[in-house]
Design a protein around this motif. Structure first.
Motif, short mmCIF file in Angstrom:
data_model
loop_
_atom_site.label_atom_id
_atom_site.label_comp_id
_atom_site.label_asym_id
_atom_site.label_seq_id
_atom_site.Cartn_x
_atom_site.Cartn_y
_atom_site.Cartn_z
N ASP A 268 12.33 5.48 2.94
CA ASP A 268 12.71 4.25 2.24
C ASP A 268 12.35 3.02 3.07
OD1 ASP A 268 14.45 5.96 0.58
OD2 ASP A 268 15.76 5.98 2.33
N HIS A 269 12.23 3.24 4.36
CA HIS A 269 12.15 2.09 5.27
C HIS A 269 11.33 2.48 6.49
CE1 HIS A 269 13.73 -1.81 6.61
NE2 HIS A 269 13.70 -1.30 7.83
N VAL A 270 10.52 1.54 6.97
CA VAL A 270 9.61 1.87 8.07
C VAL A 270 9.82 0.90 9.23
CG1 VAL A 270 7.21 2.26 8.71
CG2 VAL A 270 7.91 2.54 6.33
N PHE A 271 9.87 1.47 10.43
CA PHE A 271 9.87 0.67 11.65
C PHE A 271 8.48 0.79 12.27
CE2 PHE A 271 14.31 2.32 11.44
CZ PHE A 271 14.98 1.11 11.29
N VAL A 272 7.87 -0.34 12.57
CA VAL A 272 6.56 -0.31 13.23
C VAL A 272 6.74 -0.76 14.68
CG1 VAL A 272 4.19 -1.16 13.21
CG2 VAL A 272 5.42 -0.90 11.05
N PHE A 273 6.26 0.08 15.59
CA PHE A 273 6.38 -0.24 17.02
C PHE A 273 5.02 -0.59 17.59
CE2 PHE A 273 10.67 0.69 18.40
CZ PHE A 273 11.18 1.30 17.28
N GLU A 274 5.05 -1.48 18.58
CA GLU A 274 3.85 -1.74 19.38
C GLU A 274 4.29 -2.12 20.79
OE1 GLU A 274 -0.36 -3.64 18.54
OE2 GLU A 274 1.15 -5.18 18.80
N SER A 290 1.68 -5.68 4.43
CA SER A 290 1.92 -6.73 5.42
C SER A 290 0.64 -7.14 6.14
CB SER A 290 2.94 -6.24 6.45
OG SER A 290 2.90 -7.04 7.62
N GLU A 291 0.30 -8.42 6.01
CA GLU A 291 -0.90 -8.93 6.70
C GLU A 291 -0.73 -8.83 8.20
OE1 GLU A 291 -2.45 -12.76 5.70
OE2 GLU A 291 -2.23 -12.31 3.54
N ARG A 292 0.50 -9.06 8.64
CA ARG A 292 0.79 -9.01 10.08
C ARG A 292 0.50 -7.62 10.62
NH1 ARG A 292 6.01 -8.89 12.97
NH2 ARG A 292 5.57 -9.82 14.99
N VAL A 293 0.97 -6.62 9.88
CA VAL A 293 0.72 -5.24 10.31
C VAL A 293 -0.76 -4.93 10.22
CG1 VAL A 293 1.20 -2.81 9.82
CG2 VAL A 293 3.04 -4.48 9.70
N GLN A 294 -1.38 -5.34 9.13
CA GLN A 294 -2.81 -5.10 8.94
C GLN A 294 -3.62 -5.71 10.07
OE1 GLN A 294 -4.80 -3.64 6.67
NE2 GLN A 294 -3.41 -3.05 5.03
N LYS A 295 -3.35 -7.00 10.33
CA LYS A 295 -4.19 -7.73 11.29
C LYS A 295 -3.95 -7.32 12.72
CE LYS A 295 -5.06 -12.00 8.80
NZ LYS A 295 -4.43 -13.27 8.50
N TYR A 297 -1.62 -4.75 14.01
CA TYR A 297 -1.47 -3.35 14.37
C TYR A 297 -2.68 -2.53 13.96
CZ TYR A 297 0.14 1.48 13.85
OH TYR A 297 0.24 2.83 13.87
N PHE A 298 -3.11 -2.70 12.71
CA PHE A 298 -4.22 -1.88 12.24
C PHE A 298 -5.57 -2.55 12.48
CE2 PHE A 298 -0.54 -0.34 9.90
CZ PHE A 298 -0.64 1.02 10.12
N LYS A 299 -5.55 -3.69 13.16
CA LYS A 299 -6.78 -4.41 13.52
C LYS A 299 -7.67 -4.62 12.29
CE LYS A 299 -5.89 -3.56 18.05
NZ LYS A 299 -4.43 -3.49 18.06
N GLY A 300 -7.02 -4.85 11.15
CA GLY A 300 -7.76 -5.16 9.94
C GLY A 300 -8.35 -3.96 9.23
N ARG A 301 -8.18 -2.73 9.82
CA ARG A 301 -8.71 -1.54 9.15
C ARG A 301 -7.89 -1.24 7.90
NH1 ARG A 301 -7.38 2.69 11.91
NH2 ARG A 301 -6.55 1.68 13.75
N ALA A 302 -8.53 -0.66 6.90
CA ALA A 302 -7.79 -0.27 5.70
C ALA A 302 -6.84 0.85 6.06
CB ALA A 302 -8.77 0.20 4.63
N LEU A 303 -5.64 0.81 5.49
CA LEU A 303 -4.67 1.87 5.78
C LEU A 303 -5.01 3.12 5.00
CD1 LEU A 303 -1.34 -0.12 5.70
CD2 LEU A 303 -2.71 0.54 7.66
N ALA A 304 -4.82 4.26 5.65
CA ALA A 304 -5.10 5.54 4.98
C ALA A 304 -4.08 5.79 3.90
CB ALA A 304 -5.06 6.66 5.99
#
Ligand SMILES: Nc1ncnc2c1ncn2[C@@H]1O[C@H](COP(=O)(O)OP(=O)(O)OP(=O)(O)O)[C@@H](O)[C@H]1O
Length: 304
Positions: A268-274, A290-295, A297-304
């Protein structure tokens, strides 16, 4: 200390009794705030119904330092009973460290952990297990020459050592352990392999056995570390289906996963760590969008 603030609900929003002017609104606040807190006083959960926000587990400033390196850095988390949480993050982000700190495999260098209102920060792993914190066992906890049923029976007995070692107990109690073990084996879909030695199981079946071992200890909080690691897409799909069908509704789940689809299927809920810090949190859909996570954490890569 677990907050027990109760919220009255007005229309679609919620009103904090501590700060009546502070109505929770899903459109306001960061992803990190929407989960469970009044935006002003930070207490309680409010989402269109009367909710008691007593956390099952809460960490404050949880930190693990190796010398000057912070593997986990001042993490505040709140887990509500019966909710399902995903933990995402790149390699080295601190996910396993978090799990090890919650189970007591590692001891925090600072900060605190409350479980069901009890400060468990300094408790050893075994005591935490008896309080109801379970984790998926690693393959090293499986006895390869023992059958699936025997392995699970040992885990059932570990939950009740006094019963297990009472030699004067009636035979009926043996049946009790056997029945409990058989029920766990059945839940994870391994009944057909109950009398097969663990060494003869496939990789996917071993992961199912690990989950049966974890369920056998009847946890209230279950921590799973990448239960689908190394599996094919089909096996992953099967494990997600099995977990959805198997886990009791009252169980609180924390699952570390690299695969966002698994997270979406189970949580239901996700914690993202870095870099040891809690970087973002929200629903799986919010994290995906989330653009913040995309940019970052995922360095702009598309999420699987
Ligand atoms: N005993 C140790 N001494 C020093 N640093 C350590 C030790 N154990 C772990 N670390 C470091 O702590 C950081 C967090 O490790 P952790 O295993 O929690 O990351 P993770 O997010 O689980 O990564 P992965 O996805 O690769 O499993 C990493 O940089 C790791 O190298």
């Amino acid at each position: 200390m677990a907050s027990r603030a109760r919220y009255r609900v007005r229309g679609g929003g919620a009103v904090c009794p501590e700060r009546p002017g502070a109505a929770g609104n899903e459109r306001t606040g960061s992803l990190a705030r929407r989960e469970a807190e009044c935006p002003r006083c930070g207490r309680g959960a409010a989402r269109g119904r009367d909710v008691t926000a007593a956390a099952l587990l809460e960490t404050r400033g949880l930190t693990l330092a190796y010398g000057r390196f912070l593997a986990l850095n001042g993490v505040d988390l709140k887990l509500l009973p019966g909710k399902r949480y995903g933990v995402l993050g790149p390699n080295g982000a601190g996910k396993t460290t978090l799990l090890n700190l919650l189970t007591g495999t590692l001891q925090a260098t600072s900060g605190s952990i409350q479980f069901d209102g009890v400060d468990i920060t300094a408790l050893p792993a075994e005591r935490r297990s008896h309080l109801g914190i379970g984790r998926s066992f690693q393959k090293t906890s499986i006895f390869p020459e023992f059958t699936v049923a025997e392995n699970v029976r040992i885990a059932v007995q570990s939950r009740e050592p006094m019963r297990a070692y009472n030699f004067w107990s009636p035979r009926g109690r043996d049946h009790y352990f056997d029945e409990r073990a058989a029920a766990c084996v059945d839940k994870v879909g391994l009944s057909a392999k109950a009398h097969v030695p663990a060494t003869d199981l496939s990789y996917g079946e071993l992961r199912q056995l690990e989950i049966a071992l974890a369920l056998a200890t009847e946890p209230r909080l279950l921590l799973l570390d990448e239960p689908t690691a190394g599996m094919s897409e089909e096996e992953t799909h099967d494990v997600v289906d099995m977990l959805r069908a198997t886990l009791p509704a009252s169980l609180t789940l924390v699952i570390i996963e690299h695969d966002l689809k698994v997270i979406e299927g189970l949580t239901d809920h996700v914690f993202v760590f870095e870099q040891g810090a809690l970087f973002e949190q929200g629903t799986p859909a919010e994290i995906r969008g989330s653009e913040r996570v995309q940019k970052i954490y995922f360095k702009g890569r598309a999420l699987a």
